[in-house]
Design an enzyme around this catalytic site. Structure first.
Site, PDB file in Angstrom:
ATOM      1  N   TYR A 174     120.977  69.458 -63.409  1.00 29.64           N
ATOM      2  CA  TYR A 174     120.616  68.167 -63.349  1.00 29.64           C
ATOM      3  C   TYR A 174     119.935  67.963 -64.904  1.00 29.64           C
ATOM      4  CZ  TYR A 174     117.059  71.689 -61.882  1.00 29.64           C
ATOM      5  OH  TYR A 174     116.533  72.684 -61.742  1.00 29.64           O
TER       6      TYR A 174
ATOM      7  N   GLU B  99     124.815  73.339 -59.337  1.00 32.50           N
ATOM      8  CA  GLU B  99     124.237  72.196 -58.927  1.00 32.50           C
ATOM      9  C   GLU B  99     123.163  72.061 -60.234  1.00 32.50           C
ATOM     10  OE1 GLU B  99     123.557  71.034 -54.533  1.00 32.50           O
ATOM     11  OE2 GLU B  99     121.499  71.124 -55.060  1.00 32.50           O
TER      12      GLU B  99
END
Ligand code: A2P
Length: 398
Positions: free
Chosen positions: A398, A396
């Site tokens: 970003y 995950e």
């Protein structure tokens, strides 16, 4: 003649409603309401720009329908809690066309996923997560019960924020995220979209058996939600959506080994995993290893508490990129330096890998894993595919 049509869809169970795909789509083919993010089959041209930006892989879903005219409508997609099964397509379909389409989509996906992302799967033993209980239209209202500075660098303000949900159920598993709706409107006069934050406390609460949770928030220059959150006073009320995320979850198996790699606030889920294990296993061997990168010890969230976690539970390797008088070290440099330990973990079918933090680190981690796998006589991409298909590889960024 009506040709079968491969329709691009989003899995509402796995989507975390970060709207990155919607903001990325050059055709404006992606939109959302209070519940789901959906793809317009009439305007989606399968350009795949949305695929690599999705942090969960929920965007990488396809269903073959009889024809473009028979595609699932936006209304259909808005009403879904889960994706429909693939329907049988009538005999006599144009199979050559479908095969060509499959190949084209596979090639585009392979290209989009050349990094460490890709379609995610939850660990086989993970608890079943609750998803999307609260939406932008019907948010939960939480009360701030704590807001503490985690860093001592004024230029780098990271905060530990505790939200209490009182009587509203907010079942959140370690690794899940919630959305925060900043008050007010954006430049276009529309209410702000919720911003996603990974929860940094375990499932039984920041304080055990209280209906509360914690977030790890870094103040970003000009950031609407991060400045709002970092400035919150005790007692303030906050609108919350979620929970979101059905794959970046921990195995419910005390013998599973966890290899956790993070930078900065990407440590939030790793803190949750560690606290869960600490509360359920005590100081017993948790088989957890963490590589954690930050600028300096003063800017590493949870540096103090982390030092108190027993080595038997968690072995942590801290890398600092801006420590005075020392060479810059990134997480991937330390992973290479600890090759033997990492190889031992990667070779173990009981190991789960978690990567959370800056997107930029994916490339360095891929390169480090590739070289470690080579020294084991293995292909990293093959090993990673196996781990991912077994729900043991989670990214995950970003
Ligand atoms: P730096 O910014 O010094 O180059 P934070 O979010 O708190 O700034 O922490 C992020 C940490 O991740 C910093 O130490 C940052 O280093 C580091 N970092 C930046 N880019 C990468 C990258 N491509 N791979 C690994 N670590 C990175």
């Amino acid at each position: 003649m009506n040709k079968p049509f491969k329709q691009h869809l989003i899995d509402p169970e796995i989507c975390i409603r970060c709207y990155t795909c919607e903001m990325t789509c050059p055709e404006n083919a992606i939109e959302h309401d209070d519940t789901n993010v959906v793809v317009n089959a009439e305007t989606c041209n399968l350009c795949m720009a949305c695929i690599p930006v999705c942090p969960t892989g929920s965007i990488d879903e396809w269903r073959v329908v009889e024809s473009r005219d028979a595609a699932y409508s936006l209304e259909d997609q808005y009403s879904w809690d889960e994706l429909p099964e693939q329907a049988e397509i009538a005999a006599g379909s144009d199979t050559d066309h479908m095969e060509a389409m499959d190949e084209a989509v596979a090639a585009l996906l392979a290209d989009a996923h050349k990094g460490a992302g890709g379609k995610a799967k939850a660990p086989a033993t993970a608890a079943k997560p609750s998803i999307n209980l609260y939406t932008a239209g019907k948010p939960a209202v939480a009360k701030v019960v704590g807001n503490y500075a985690l860093t001592r660098d004024p230029e780098h303000d990271v905060r530990h924020i505790i939200l209490d949900f009182g009587g509203q159920p907010m079942p959140v598993l370690e690794g899940q995220s919630i959305g925060i709706i900043p008050p007010g409107t954006d430049a276009a006069g529309k209410p702000h979209l919720p911003r996603l934050y990974s929860v940094s406390s375990p499932r039984d609460g920041e304080r055990p058996n209280y209906n509360n949770l914690s977030l790890t928030v870094k103040r970003e220059a000009g950031g609407v939600a991060s400045n709002y959150l970092c400035d919150l006073e005790k007692g303030a009320e906050v609108s919350v959506t979620g929970p979101f995320g059905a794959t970046f979850l921990m195995p419910d198996d005390p013998n599973a080994r966890l290899l956790m790699i993070c930078t900065g606030t990407g440590s939030a889920p790793m803190r949750a995993f560690t606290m869960r294990r600490q509360r359920t296993l005590g100081a017993a061997s948790g088989g957890m290893v963490m590589f954690f990168g930050a600028r300096t010890p003063d800017s590493l969230p949870y540096f103090g508490p982390l030092k108190k976690v027993p080595e038997t539970l968690l072995r942590s390797h801290l890398s600092f990129s801006r420590e005075a008088g020392k060479p810059k070290e990134y997480v991937q440099d330390r992973i290479r330096a600890e090759e033997e330990q990492v190889a031992d973990l990667l070779a173990d079918p009981n190991t789960h890998v978690y990567v959370c933090g800056l997107r930029g680190m994916e490339e360095g981690i891929e390169a480090a894993f590739t070289s470690i796998a080579e020294s084991m006589g293995e292909s990293w991409s093959a090993l990673r595919d196996v781990m991912r298909s077994e729900g043991r590889y989670h990214v995950e960024t970003y």
